[in-house]
Design a protein around this motif. Structure first.
Motif, mmCIF file in Angstrom:
data_model
loop_
_atom_site.group_PDB
_atom_site.id
_atom_site.type_symbol
_atom_site.label_atom_id
_atom_site.label_comp_id
_atom_site.label_asym_id
_atom_site.label_seq_id
_atom_site.Cartn_x
_atom_site.Cartn_y
_atom_site.Cartn_z
ATOM 1 N N CYS A 85 7.509 62.234 34.121
ATOM 2 C CA CYS A 85 6.189 62.860 34.138
ATOM 3 C C CYS A 85 5.150 61.913 34.726
ATOM 4 O O CYS A 85 4.358 62.309 35.579
ATOM 5 C CB CYS A 85 5.803 63.298 32.718
ATOM 6 N N LYS A 86 5.148 60.679 34.281
ATOM 7 C CA LYS A 86 4.182 59.693 34.811
ATOM 8 C C LYS A 86 4.352 59.500 36.306
ATOM 9 O O LYS A 86 3.366 59.489 37.051
ATOM 10 C CB LYS A 86 4.341 58.347 34.108
ATOM 11 N N LYS A 87 5.581 59.369 36.743
ATOM 12 C CA LYS A 87 5.818 59.106 38.166
ATOM 13 C C LYS A 87 5.559 60.343 39.027
ATOM 14 O O LYS A 87 4.986 60.242 40.115
ATOM 15 C CB LYS A 87 7.242 58.588 38.369
ATOM 16 N N MET A 88 5.969 61.506 38.537
ATOM 17 C CA MET A 88 5.787 62.732 39.330
ATOM 18 C C MET A 88 4.324 63.091 39.518
ATOM 19 O O MET A 88 3.917 63.523 40.590
ATOM 20 C CB MET A 88 6.497 63.917 38.650
ATOM 21 N N PHE A 89 3.546 62.915 38.466
ATOM 22 C CA PHE A 89 2.167 63.380 38.501
ATOM 23 C C PHE A 89 1.151 62.241 38.591
ATOM 24 O O PHE A 89 -0.050 62.480 38.505
ATOM 25 C CB PHE A 89 1.884 64.261 37.283
#
Length: 163
Positions: A157-161
């Protein structure tokens, strides 16, 4: 993807055809669920249940649209399990697996998970819905803080968004 998951996947493609967007949705949710489950070292039985649930989690959407004119999460949770039970029974799955997958479908929009398969399904669906629903940075951040519990899901989630 093991043979049993392949069978469910193809049955869902047949059921949803030609609804490409929904086929793409469950394909993406399945991919994230499979990845997170493997990263979180689920046992084989739980991994299989999770993957099947990820493929069929939205199985009630078309019935909801026909019956109610919309497909809100609570209606999907209500209508989906019966449809999934029929499909999974016809595909030869055990009553135990069908019961667990049905529970996950009936709770895939309910954010108080108390099991790892349920938690990963919620996280995987959010990862896909975050983009598909064009959620704001604020909504994505709130989802990250309030939904994600697994280390693998948090990392994605952190990396994708970019959180």
């Amino acid at each position: 993807m093991n043979q049993s998951v392949r069978n469910v996947f193809y049955a869902m493609v047949e059921l949803y055809s030609p609804d490409t967007l929904r086929i793409q949705h469950f394909t993406k949710v399945y991919t994230y669920a499979s990845y997170i489950g493997n990263m979180e070292n689920l046992d084989d039985k739980t991994q299989e249940i999770l993957e099947i649930a990820a493929v069929v989690h939205d199985i009630g959407i078309h019935v909801c649209e026909e019956k109610y004119g919309h497909c809100s999460g609570d209606l999907q949770e209500k209508e989906g399990p019966v449809i999934a039970q029929k499909m999974l029974s016809e595909l030869g799955f055990s009553d135990e697996l069908i019961e667990r997958v049905s529970f996950l479908i009936a709770h895939h929009h309910t954010y108080n998970a108390n099991s790892i398969d349920w938690q990963i399904l919620l996280e995987s669906d959010f990862l896909v819905n975050g983009l598909e629903d064009n959620l704001s940075k604020e909504a994505l951040t709130a989802g990250y803080k309030n939904i994600f519990k697994t280390e693998s899901g948090k990392d994605l989630c952190k990396k994708m968004f970019g959180l």
